[in-house]
Design a protein around this motif. Structure first.
Motif, short mmCIF file in Angstrom:
data_model
loop_
_atom_site.label_atom_id
_atom_site.label_comp_id
_atom_site.label_asym_id
_atom_site.label_seq_id
_atom_site.Cartn_x
_atom_site.Cartn_y
_atom_site.Cartn_z
N TRP A 55 40.13 47.77 34.83
CA TRP A 55 41.51 47.96 34.37
C TRP A 55 41.61 47.86 32.85
O TRP A 55 42.47 48.49 32.25
CB TRP A 55 42.44 46.91 35.00
N SER A 56 40.73 47.06 32.25
CA SER A 56 40.78 46.86 30.80
C SER A 56 39.65 47.57 30.08
O SER A 56 39.80 47.95 28.93
CB SER A 56 40.72 45.36 30.46
N GLY A 60 35.57 51.13 34.10
CA GLY A 60 36.49 51.84 34.98
C GLY A 60 35.91 53.16 35.46
O GLY A 60 36.03 53.51 36.64
N GLN A 102 34.82 43.78 43.57
CA GLN A 102 36.20 43.49 43.16
C GLN A 102 36.27 43.05 41.70
O GLN A 102 37.23 43.39 41.00
CB GLN A 102 36.79 42.40 44.07
N GLU A 103 35.26 42.32 41.23
CA GLU A 103 35.24 41.96 39.81
C GLU A 103 35.08 43.22 38.95
O GLU A 103 35.70 43.35 37.90
CB GLU A 103 34.09 40.99 39.53
N VAL A 142 33.24 52.47 38.20
CA VAL A 142 33.83 52.05 39.46
C VAL A 142 34.56 53.21 40.13
O VAL A 142 34.50 53.37 41.36
CB VAL A 142 34.80 50.86 39.23
N LEU A 146 36.07 46.20 39.78
CA LEU A 146 37.35 46.88 39.87
C LEU A 146 38.35 46.31 38.87
O LEU A 146 38.96 47.04 38.08
CB LEU A 146 37.87 46.72 41.30
N ALA A 147 38.45 45.00 38.85
CA ALA A 147 39.40 44.35 37.95
C ALA A 147 39.00 44.54 36.49
O ALA A 147 39.85 44.78 35.63
CB ALA A 147 39.50 42.85 38.28
N TYR A 194 34.13 37.77 35.97
CA TYR A 194 33.90 38.62 34.81
C TYR A 194 34.46 37.99 33.55
O TYR A 194 33.87 38.06 32.48
CB TYR A 194 34.53 40.00 35.04
N ALA A 195 35.62 37.35 33.68
CA ALA A 195 36.28 36.74 32.53
C ALA A 195 35.43 35.63 31.92
O ALA A 195 35.45 35.41 30.71
CB ALA A 195 37.65 36.21 32.91
#
Lengths: 222, 222
Positions: A111-112, A117, A104-105, A120, A107-108, A25-26
């Motif tokens: 967080w931001s 969010g 999982q991406e 998910v 999910l992470a 994702y980043a």
DNA sequence: TCCTCTCTCGGTCGGTCGACCGAACTTGCG
DNA sequence: CGCAAGTTCGGTCGACCGACCGAGAGAGGA
């Protein structure tokens, strides 16, 4: 909405998925997605409006596929331990297909990014509700789950899967940490309960070997 | 290396941590870090060489702090169930301090960045090795852990924590999914084993209430 | 036919990114 | 003092980012 040979919108979604698996994702870039999809950059914004809306569209699609397969699986009229083992098999499939990575991406990213969010959280809530119902059925059929409420047991197993996925994605090698066999053992626990068998006998139960010598593959199902 | 009022290098590390908690790994920017640290941008590259090396320096620092506290805690001469409860208390502390967030961001970054992945894998391996040793001690002292090897049990609990952390960071609310109480219940399981007590009696064991009515706080320790 | 709606296209905007530079400053040692 | 090593500084490079634009292609209905 005209359906071309392969719909542009679909190609963009699939390219997004592909780049997400490759760069995370980043590192996700609209230009790389457009290149991989073989469409001009502007098409992304025409069809989805923004990068954020695009990624959420991908997430939602994965979500729907997950829920569909999930409910189909648990609707089967099989012993619970067999259904659990099937869930373990699905984990292997989903690791290979990239499904786990996308989740999982997501999910992470959640967080931001509050918008992601929310998406998910909805997905995982649905998953948890289904597992909790299964756990309640299990308690009704073959008694108490130790000190746990069915909801707690479902939460524990679900979170163990989530955590295991994150570590498997990180490339933990088989002999070091028995991630897979630990998850499979839970199925054994369920089976012993379900069949009222003596745990010390165990049906085709595999030998308990220390992890430095144990193969960390599926320990029960093939 | 002159030690100014607050060392430039330290200020950069702390600013990096702060920005990581605010924006996540995906949104981390060297310029924002420099601004938050109150130093020119070029200082980041002078002291760390690159953005990647900076983030790894932060990760390593967190790593060291974790291992130190961890080994100190488990060296205590207390019943195992009390040490487990302390680990649950640490989770609460670490969620508040941002510790958990940093670890999970590291973990996710490691999926795409091999260099970060190596660092995180080393950290988590050390953690697992410690937990596995504790589990072996437990098996020696009060017998078999059901169908699990000590290593599998340690892996399962550790991964349940990892997964629970990811979901707590996503903002799962207390009554919906009993994440915390499920983890706390494991301590109860350990205590029953350790004291050889009848599970159905339970010491100050809390009532098992359905999650829609249960408070999802610490269920055993205050 | 012509008009409208959907979709495609190349090009470009302002902004941010990580990395790097040479000059200047500080400190300690001879 | 003079010299050198360690550190700080503002400025800037080329690349990339997401978003947006107006022109135009193509199909379907009136």
């Amino acid at each position: 909405m005209v359906d071309v040979a392969t719909d542009t919108r679909t190609r963009i979604i699939e390219a997004t998925r592909s780049r997400l698996l490759a760069d995370g994702y980043a590192g996700l870039s609209t230009r790389k997605v457009a290149e991989e999809a073989g469409v001009p950059l502007s098409q992304l914004h025409y069809h989805f409006g923004s990068k954020g809306a695009l990624i959420i569209a991908l997430f939602t699609e994965e979500n729907d596929r997950l829920l569909e397969r999930q409910s189909r699986m648990y609707a089967q009229d099989k012993p619970l331990w067999q259904r659990y083992e099937q869930a373990c098999d699905f984990l292997e499939d989903d690791l290979e297909s990239g499904y786990v990575r996308v989740l999982q991406e997501m999910l992470a990213a959640g967080w931001s990014n509050p918008e992601i969010g929310d998406v998910v959280r909805d997905l995982l809530t649905d998953w948890y509700v289904l597992l909790a119902e299964v756990a309640r059925e299990a308690e009704r059929r073959f008694g108490s789950l130790g000190p746990f409420t069915p909801e707690e047991f479902a939460t524990l197993v679900a979170n163990a899967f989530i955590g295991s996925e994150a570590l498997l994605l990180l490339g933990f090698e088989r002999p070091v940490m028995p991630i897979r066999s630990a998850l499979r053992r839970i199925g054994l626990l369920i089976r012993e309960r379900e069949e009222g068998a003596d745990p010390s006998v165990g049906h085709q139960a595999p030998p308990r070997t220390p992890p430095n010598r144990a193969a960390d593959g599926p320990v029960v199902a093939g």
